[in-house]
Design a protein around this motif. Structure first.
Motif, short mmCIF file in Angstrom:
data_model
loop_
_atom_site.label_atom_id
_atom_site.label_comp_id
_atom_site.label_asym_id
_atom_site.label_seq_id
_atom_site.Cartn_x
_atom_site.Cartn_y
_atom_site.Cartn_z
N VAL A 299 -90.34 -6.61 -29.72
CA VAL A 299 -90.23 -6.58 -31.19
C VAL A 299 -90.44 -8.00 -31.74
O VAL A 299 -89.88 -8.96 -31.21
N VAL A 300 -91.25 -8.09 -32.80
CA VAL A 300 -91.45 -9.37 -33.50
C VAL A 300 -91.26 -9.12 -34.99
O VAL A 300 -91.90 -8.25 -35.57
N ILE A 301 -90.37 -9.88 -35.60
CA ILE A 301 -90.10 -9.76 -37.03
C ILE A 301 -90.31 -11.13 -37.66
O ILE A 301 -89.65 -12.10 -37.30
N GLY A 302 -91.27 -11.20 -38.59
CA GLY A 302 -91.70 -12.49 -39.12
C GLY A 302 -90.78 -13.08 -40.18
O GLY A 302 -89.88 -12.43 -40.70
N GLU A 303 -91.09 -14.32 -40.51
CA GLU A 303 -90.22 -15.14 -41.36
C GLU A 303 -89.92 -14.52 -42.72
O GLU A 303 -88.79 -14.58 -43.20
N THR A 304 -90.93 -13.94 -43.37
CA THR A 304 -90.70 -13.46 -44.73
C THR A 304 -90.56 -11.95 -44.79
O THR A 304 -90.67 -11.36 -45.86
N ALA A 305 -90.29 -11.34 -43.63
CA ALA A 305 -90.02 -9.90 -43.63
C ALA A 305 -88.69 -9.62 -44.31
O ALA A 305 -87.75 -10.42 -44.23
N GLU A 306 -88.64 -8.47 -44.99
CA GLU A 306 -87.40 -8.03 -45.63
C GLU A 306 -87.16 -6.58 -45.21
O GLU A 306 -88.06 -5.75 -45.32
N ILE A 307 -85.96 -6.32 -44.74
CA ILE A 307 -85.63 -5.00 -44.19
C ILE A 307 -84.39 -4.49 -44.91
O ILE A 307 -83.38 -5.19 -45.00
#
Ligand SMILES: CC(C)(COP(=O)(O)OP(=O)(O)OC[C@H]1O[C@@H](n2cnc3c(N)ncnc32)[C@H](O)[C@@H]1OP(=O)(O)O)[C@@H](O)C(=O)NCCC(=O)NCCS
Length: 222
Positions: A111-119
């Motif tokens: 899993v990779v979740i980037g810097e400006t991701a919003e969940i």
């Protein structure tokens, strides 16, 4: 309003952070474990979840350590700690990512979740999911995932798009357009339909920003 930061001659535009919800730790741990039990039929006990679920360990470290460090400006230490955790779990959550409550990563590896991701809240993702960017510009370049979304194994969700509330992204889909609330997306490139089978028109693909602040370091894509 955007704030502009000048660094290495480049303009960095990052939306101001809306205040994030402060969740008491006891409540967070309890509801995260409950979410895992509700979403993984392979669970046999709460102890098993607490001790044996790398997705929970990584998200707890994010909430307790790396994201607060990032917000206080301790960016190097935040990154180093998150990279250490990536080595242990195979899950890379950038310390800048904003993550809601009861987020569950099943299996986790890749899993990779980037810097400006919003969940948002009650989101579930499987292993090998990427919430990545399509631009080298230092702007909002990762997806916004609204409440209740499920993202299947191996899916790539790319760019500053929005995946609407309750949508489902199929395993191995590549999603580069906004997804309406409640839709199901499968394929490469991902095609959206409603659960009943009705196909939905493609949303426009957002044009990746191309200001003159492109960096040479491709690591900012992740
Ligand atoms: C996309 C998904 C949510 C769809 O679920 P659903 O709404 O119940 O859809 P169905 O199973 O009825 O399938 C509907 C159609 O989509 C196809 N389809 C389903 N999942 C697909 C996928 N990931 N990629 C491509 N096509 C897919 C089916 O073959 C079927 O095609 P048809 O209409 O031509 O027969 C689900 O199949 C999925 O991929 N979930 C992710 C699960 C996962 O990652 N598990 C990992 C466990 S470790």
């Amino acid at each position: 309003m955007l704030r502009a930061i000048r660094r290495r001659g480049a303009v960095e535009q990052i939306p101001p952070s809306a205040p994030e919800e402060r969740v008491p730790w006891r409540l967070r741990l309890t509801e995260d474990v409950d979410a895992a039990i509700a979403r993984d039929p392979a669970v046999h006990s709460r102890v098993e979840v607490v001790l044996g679920y790398p997705g929970l360990h990584t998200i707890w470290l994010h909430h307790a350590v790396t994201h607060p460090l990032w917000l206080r400006g301790h960016r190097l230490s935040a990154r180093l700690i998150s990279q250490w955790m990536r080595g242990r779990t195979g899950i890379e959550i950038h310390p800048g990512a904003r993550i809601g409550r009861r987020f569950f990563i099943d299996h986790g590896n890749g899993v990779v979740i980037g810097e400006t991701a919003e969940i948002g809240d009650d989101v579930m993702i499987y292993h090998d999911v990427t919430l990545g960017g399509r631009s080298l510009a230092k702007v909002k370049r990762h997806p916004t995932i609204e409440d209740g979304v499920v993202i299947g194994a191996g899916a790539r969700v790319l760019g500053p798009i929005t995946v609407g509330t309750g949508a489902q992204i199929g395993a191995n889909a590549v999603v580069v357009r906004d997804v309406p609330a409640g839709a199901v997306v499968v394929g490469v490139p991902g095609k959206a339909r409603m659960p009943g089978g009705e196909a939905l028109p493609d949303a426009p693909t957002p044009t990746p920003p191309t200001p003159d602040d492109v960096l040479v370091d491709p690591a900012i894509w992740i």
